[in-house]
Motif scaffolding. Structure first.
Motif, short mmCIF file in Angstrom:
data_model
loop_
_atom_site.label_atom_id
_atom_site.label_comp_id
_atom_site.label_asym_id
_atom_site.label_seq_id
_atom_site.Cartn_x
_atom_site.Cartn_y
_atom_site.Cartn_z
N ALA A 56 32.95 38.84 40.64
CA ALA A 56 34.30 38.58 40.33
C ALA A 56 35.48 38.67 42.00
O ALA A 56 36.11 37.82 42.05
CB ALA A 56 34.80 40.33 40.30
N LEU A 57 34.03 39.01 42.52
CA LEU A 57 34.85 38.92 44.20
C LEU A 57 35.04 37.43 44.52
O LEU A 57 35.63 36.60 45.52
CB LEU A 57 34.10 39.51 45.23
CG LEU A 57 34.28 41.51 45.47
CD1 LEU A 57 32.87 41.60 46.44
CD2 LEU A 57 35.84 41.15 45.94
N GLU A 58 33.33 36.19 44.52
CA GLU A 58 33.71 35.31 44.75
C GLU A 58 34.73 34.30 44.19
O GLU A 58 35.11 33.92 43.92
CB GLU A 58 32.01 34.87 43.79
CG GLU A 58 31.04 35.25 45.11
CD GLU A 58 29.84 34.38 44.29
OE1 GLU A 58 29.39 34.60 43.04
OE2 GLU A 58 28.85 35.16 45.41
N GLY A 59 34.88 34.73 43.02
CA GLY A 59 36.11 34.36 41.48
C GLY A 59 37.32 34.59 42.64
O GLY A 59 38.47 33.33 43.15
N ILE A 60 37.89 35.38 44.03
CA ILE A 60 39.06 35.47 44.02
C ILE A 60 38.83 34.66 45.51
O ILE A 60 40.05 33.95 45.98
CB ILE A 60 39.22 37.41 44.77
CG1 ILE A 60 39.27 37.77 43.54
CG2 ILE A 60 40.43 37.21 45.59
CD1 ILE A 60 39.06 39.06 43.41
N ASP A 61 37.51 34.49 46.37
CA ASP A 61 37.62 34.47 47.46
C ASP A 61 36.09 34.52 48.32
O ASP A 61 35.71 35.34 48.18
CB ASP A 61 38.77 34.63 48.54
CG ASP A 61 38.97 33.55 50.36
OD1 ASP A 61 37.95 32.65 50.27
OD2 ASP A 61 39.85 33.98 50.68
#
Length: 221
Positions: free
Chosen positions: A6-11
């Motif tokens: 989820a974090l990687e998907g944000i930035d």
């Protein structure tokens, strides 16, 4: 894994922040919480006595100024005194279920309208100082360590700053003489010193750097 995705998907840069800043900081904060900080309990007890005397004197002065004895801690009674007996400007207040509002904003608007108002403000300031810090802190000392152990929260504030709770040791007031004296109750361990440091206008300095605004840069230089 799901949280990381989820974090990687944000930035993807957030992972760097997590691994290089937030997670290493956890160990530091855990150690700070475990070590805690000492306070001078006897000093706070003496200060408590002084504060109580000061509060009583303010109450006497307030009764004399209002020409009537009343409970300064009662918003209802205070509202009746200010807006009915003394007939101060009611447009600076508002009606509540219990009577006229006498919150901090109202008292600030009324400051200068009558000698009673600054006495009420000082009474509230000292009363809060007494109950929230001077009388409360000694009861929070752990018997096993003889120190206070606050909780440092990494992910609570909207701005990303650290916060402190149980008790909040980041909010010790400094506005008046008694407030500043509360800070003297915090003690460093033997042969150590407590250092207070803070950035000066850090947000505006960053703005001056990022904007490359010469006038703002010259102001700070």
């Amino acid at each position: 894994i799901k949280l990381r995705e989820a974090l990687e998907g944000i930035d993807p840069k957030i992972i760097t922040l997590l691994e290089e800043v937030e997670q290493p900081l956890e160990q530091v904060l855990a150690q700070m919480e475990s070590v805690g900080i000492s306070i001078d309990v006897n000093y706070l007890r003496e200060l408590s006595g002084e504060l109580k005397k000061a509060i009583i004197n303010i109450e006497k002065e307030a009764h004399k100024t209002a020409e009537l004895e009343f409970n300064l801690s009662s918003p209802k009674q205070l509202g009746q005194i200010l807006f009915e007996k003394l007939d101060l400007d009611r447009k600076k207040s508002r009606r509540t279920k219990t009577g006229w509002s006498t919150d901090a904003n109202v008292l600030e608007k009324l400051h200068g309208d009558h000698p009673l108002v600054p006495l009420v403000i000082e009474h509230r300031t000292l009363s809060k100082l007494l109950s929230t810090y001077v009388d409360a802190l000694p009861s929070l000392v752990e018997k096993e360590t003889g120190r206070i152990h606050t909780d440092f929260n990494q992910a609570v504030t909207a701005t990303g700053r650290l916060s402190s709770s149980n008790p909040n040791l980041q909010n010790i007031p400094i506005k008046n003489e008694f407030s500043r004296r509360v800070r003297k109750a915090f003690l460093p361990q033997k042969n150590w010193k407590l250092i207070s440091a803070d950035y000066s206008q850090i947000e505006l300095r960053i703005l001056a750097h990022l904007s490359d605004e010469k006038v703002l840069q010259d102001a700070y230089l």
